[in-house]
Write an enzyme that holds these catalytic residues in place. Structure first.
Site, PDB file in Angstrom:
ATOM      1  N   GLY A  12      10.283  28.394  28.443  1.00 19.87           N
ATOM      2  CA  GLY A  12      11.208  28.522  29.371  1.00 19.87           C
ATOM      3  C   GLY A  12      11.789  29.965  29.316  1.00 19.87           C
ATOM      4  N   LEU A  13      11.253  31.022  30.032  1.00 22.32           N
ATOM      5  CA  LEU A  13      11.932  32.375  30.040  1.00 22.32           C
ATOM      6  C   LEU A  13      12.963  32.658  31.169  1.00 22.32           C
ATOM      7  CD1 LEU A  13       8.627  34.662  29.466  1.00 22.32           C
ATOM      8  CD2 LEU A  13      10.706  34.121  27.851  1.00 22.32           C
ATOM      9  N   SER A  14      14.095  32.717  30.849  1.00 22.61           N
ATOM     10  CA  SER A  14      15.185  33.129  31.715  1.00 22.61           C
ATOM     11  C   SER A  14      15.475  34.390  32.306  1.00 22.61           C
ATOM     12  CB  SER A  14      16.567  32.322  31.081  1.00 22.61           C
ATOM     13  OG  SER A  14      17.052  32.893  30.043  1.00 22.61           O
ATOM     14  N   GLY A  15      14.959  35.407  31.398  1.00 22.99           N
ATOM     15  CA  GLY A  15      15.562  36.805  31.582  1.00 22.99           C
ATOM     16  C   GLY A  15      16.322  37.293  30.692  1.00 22.99           C
ATOM     17  N   ASP A  18      17.713  35.273  24.411  1.00 24.68           N
ATOM     18  CA  ASP A  18      17.383  34.038  23.556  1.00 24.68           C
ATOM     19  C   ASP A  18      15.995  33.634  23.916  1.00 24.68           C
ATOM     20  OD1 ASP A  18      19.954  34.291  22.221  1.00 24.68           O
ATOM     21  OD2 ASP A  18      20.757  32.976  23.806  1.00 24.68           O
ATOM     22  N   SER A  19      15.597  33.417  24.957  1.00 26.64           N
ATOM     23  CA  SER A  19      14.581  32.936  25.548  1.00 26.64           C
ATOM     24  C   SER A  19      13.428  33.957  25.144  1.00 26.64           C
ATOM     25  CB  SER A  19      14.333  32.382  26.781  1.00 26.64           C
ATOM     26  OG  SER A  19      14.695  33.492  27.760  1.00 26.64           O
ATOM     27  N   MET A  38      12.166  29.593  35.746  1.00 27.56           N
ATOM     28  CA  MET A  38      12.539  28.552  36.575  1.00 27.56           C
ATOM     29  C   MET A  38      13.551  28.885  37.607  1.00 27.56           C
ATOM     30  SD  MET A  38      13.042  25.353  33.915  1.00 27.56           S
ATOM     31  CE  MET A  38      13.657  26.182  32.445  1.00 27.56           C
ATOM     32  N   CYS A 103      21.857  19.383  33.766  1.00 23.33           N
ATOM     33  CA  CYS A 103      20.922  20.306  34.145  1.00 23.33           C
ATOM     34  C   CYS A 103      19.689  20.037  32.919  1.00 23.33           C
ATOM     35  CB  CYS A 103      21.358  21.739  34.182  1.00 23.33           C
ATOM     36  SG  CYS A 103      19.981  22.783  34.432  1.00 23.33           S
ATOM     37  N   GLY A 127      15.251  28.438  24.458  1.00 26.21           N
ATOM     38  CA  GLY A 127      16.354  29.207  23.614  1.00 26.21           C
ATOM     39  C   GLY A 127      17.412  28.921  23.037  1.00 26.21           C
ATOM     40  N   CYS A 201      25.235  26.283  35.184  1.00 27.10           N
ATOM     41  CA  CYS A 201      23.875  26.442  35.011  1.00 27.10           C
ATOM     42  C   CYS A 201      22.872  26.692  36.182  1.00 27.10           C
ATOM     43  CB  CYS A 201      23.511  24.996  34.548  1.00 27.10           C
ATOM     44  SG  CYS A 201      21.592  24.704  33.914  1.00 27.10           S
TER      45      CYS A 201
END
Length: 370
Positions: A12-15, A18-19, A38, A103, A127, A201
């Site tokens: 899961g790449l959030s930008g 950590d990810s 996501m 979440c 992450g 979240c």
């Protein structure tokens, strides 16, 4: 838990950093890594508080540097139905929910996991600062605290079950945040210095009362102290939480503070929300008796191993970043439990999570009822 070589892992790449480092570490270990961004919130997403477009650009830039594919997936309908609707129900009932807990259980480790499995993933990774391992004696998966005590996120993950943990990797579990930042700088990640998100979240950092007011209308009522004296008017019980100090807009009556936990100029804190009369009760002084609790009841319990732990001595957290508090579980079942604490706990808040630990292992928890 370490994955075997060359598994297909969906991250899961959030930008965020950590990810990004999570994806990099897995790629370095030889896995086939695919990134998924996501999008879980669409209402007013053109504003400045939830810049998912900017976050996706950052995530795509990270994927390009690492050399992995990235897919943009919209889970907004799932989020609104499974998380946000419950979030509003809790606030309307006078409680203070933790949307990050729900979440994780409903989106990041359910909708996202299911989507990743349809893509042929053997594992997913996030992450989070936490760990997962398989207990050799029981064969069950255990959720562990992260090595960085300032960043440990096991509290938010306590509702995960055996299926979810068996498919999950937490590559940052053994690292400290400073190490993650340094690693991101060393490998030239474009978001190495990006500020961590601290908002709701997937909804973002925004004026919370203004945001909540769009979904829950104002319901003004009296603000009273512990003697029943009216000090002002609140805008709706939903907008306040126990222990809250800021934004009360009251002052003046101070003499009782010297008698009940504070000096003449001690600050005011929210201590009770009385739904029957729509009254907000406030007290003066951080250590006022109304703010201290020796016990709590929790409902909607979820246990990571699938069964409630035996009554006995444990540690618990009643809010994120709290130090572990020694406690005794007097009774427990699949639906609820009761905890007695060795020392008084401050502002135990209905709607928040009480999470139980046995040393470094997170056992699960429940929603504080009172």
């Amino acid at each position: 838990m370490t994955a075997s070589p060359k598994q297909r892992v969906v991250v899961g790449l959030s930008g965020g950093v950590d990810s990004a480092v999570t994806a990099y570490l897995l790629r370095q270990q030889g896995h086939e890594v695919v990134g998924i961004f996501m999008k879980n919130w669409e209402d007013d997403d053109d504003g400045g508080y939830c810049p998912s477009g900017t976050d996706f650009v950052d995530a795509a830039a990270v994927a390009d540097v690492i050399g992995i594919e990235i897919e943009h997936v919209n889970f907004a309908a799932d989020y609104k139905e499974r998380v946000f609707a419950e979030f509003l129900r809790e606030y309307q009932a006078g409680r203070t929910p933790n949307p990050d807990v729900l979440c994780n259980a409903e989106i990041k480790f359910k909708a996202f996991l299911d989507h990743a499995l349809r893509l042929g993933a053997e594992k997913i990774a996030t992450g989070h600062y936490a760990g997962v391992r398989r207990n050799p004696a029981s064969g069950r998966f255990e959720l562990l605290k992260g090595a960085d005590p300032a960043k440990d996120q096991s509290y938010f993950l306590h509702r995960l079950d055996q299926r979810q943990l068996s498919r999950t990797l937490f590559p940052l579990g053994a690292l400290r945040k400073t190490e993650v930042r340094r690693l991101a700088e060393d490998i030239g990640l474009p978001n190495a210095r990006k500020k961590d998100s601290t908002g709701i979240c997937f909804i973002g950092e925004r004026p919370f009362r203004e945001f909540l007011n769009r979904y829950i209308g104002p319901a003004p009522g009296p603000i009273e102290d512990d003697r029943g004296r009216v000090l002002g008017q609140h805008s709706g019980l939903s907008f306040y939480t126990l222990g809250q100090r800021q934004g009360l807009g009251i002052g003046g009556i101070k003499e009782q503070g010297a008698q009940r936990g504070g000096g003449a100029h001690a600050p005011w804190f929210v201590a009770r929300k009385e739904l029957a009369t729509n009254t907000l009760r406030v007290v003066q002084g951080h250590d006022h008796p109304w703010l201290l609790s020796r016990a709590l009841e929790a409902q909607d319990a979820r246990w990571i191993c699938g069964a409630a732990p035996a009554p006995g001595r444990y540690a618990a957290k009643t809010r994120y970043r709290q130090q572990d508090a020694s406690c005794t579980m007097a009774s427990a079942g699949q639906t609820g439990f009761r905890l007695h604490f060795s020392e008084e706990q401050w502002a135990v808040t209905p709607g928040q999570s009480a999470v139980l630990y046995d040393g470094n292992v997170c056992l699960g928890g429940g929603v504080i009822a009172g």
